[in-house]
Design an enzyme around this catalytic site. Structure first.
Site, short mmCIF file in Angstrom:
data_model
loop_
_atom_site.label_atom_id
_atom_site.label_comp_id
_atom_site.label_asym_id
_atom_site.label_seq_id
_atom_site.Cartn_x
_atom_site.Cartn_y
_atom_site.Cartn_z
CD GLU A 80 18.19 4.61 18.65
OE1 GLU A 80 18.05 5.70 18.10
OE2 GLU A 80 18.06 3.52 18.04
CG ASP A 108 14.01 3.23 20.61
OD1 ASP A 108 14.84 3.22 19.68
OD2 ASP A 108 12.91 3.80 20.53
#
Length: 252
Positions: A80, A108
């Protein structure tokens, strides 16, 4: 809200959020609630990763900032915050190296200890509802999901919370503090329900006569509580490494 975000979050977090929004043609000065949400999500991802390492025996250990363990490998790969091209490059590299199934969406984090991708969620709503939305979107049992709320609740795949209780408590405390600071500035209600806030604002403006003195910007004053919100999780070495990795800005 924009002033709050710039005062509350680490400048690197703010810079990454601005870059992410601009990549999708969004303006942080206009879509301020989304700006706040992205900054919050980024910070949770970094907090999830920080202080967690893998030693030479592939055991997971926690090392606080300042300890002389620079050769330890970070347990989590932060995906992320990268632009889409770089994010997919990292994902493909991990998949080729570890043999894990390639996800359909950019996750992420990657957990080198458990050998799985992680999708982090931060919700203003009920955790179960948001968890189901994430699961329905991802449609993969290989990607681990971990949801946090601003009320201290959390939910994870198969009730496997990955982190120790203390690490998760830091994240929950930070989210609760953000909520309290928003509430003290009258920003929380619009953050939770932006459509209702927009409708109410239009209604209120219609009842007012045109006036040149109407306030158009949020106050720039910083509350005493915000001055204490130093992101202790972001040690200098980690900040430098993340900045070098994520922000490839040319010096002017």
């Amino acid at each position: 809200m924009e002033d709050f975000v710039r005062q509350c979050f680490n400048p690197m977090i703010v810079e990454l959020a601005e870059k992410a929004m601009k990549e999708y043609g969004e303006d942080p000065k206009i879509e301020t609630n989304k700006f706040a949400a992205i900054c919050t999500h980024l910070e949770v991802c970094f907090m999830y990763s920080d202080f967690h390492f893998i030693d030479e025996r592939s055991e997971s250990i926690i090392v606080e900032s300042g300890d002389p363990n620079a050769l330890l490998k970070h347990r989590f790969e932060i995906i992320e915050g990268r632009d889409r091209t770089m994010a997919w490059t990292v994902v493909n590299s991990i998949c080729n190296t570890t043999g894990v199934e390639k996800p359909k969406f950019i996750p992420d984090l990657y957990d080198y200890k458990e050998n799985r991708f992680i999708e982090i969620g931060v919700t203003r709503r009920e955790v179960h509802t948001y968890y189901l939305e994430k699961a329905n979107k991802i449609k993969s049992e290989k990607t681990h999901i971990h949801i946090f709320s601003f009320t201290g609740e959390e939910m994870a795949t198969k009730a496997d919370y990955t982190l120790d209780e203390e690490s998760r408590a830091r994240i929950k405390t930070r989210l609760f503090t953000i909520r309290q600071e928003m509430a003290s500035r009258g920003l929380w209600d619009s953050f939770v329900n932006p459509r209702e806030a927009k409708r109410q604002l239009k209604k209120n403006l219609k009842s007012l006569e045109p006036c040149a003195d109407l306030p158009t910007k949020v106050s720039h004053r910083t509350s005493p509580a915000l001055k204490t919100l130093e992101p202790m999780w972001m040690d200098s070495n980690r900040t430098a490494a993340l900045r070098a990795s994520f922000l490839k800005c040319q010096k002017k």
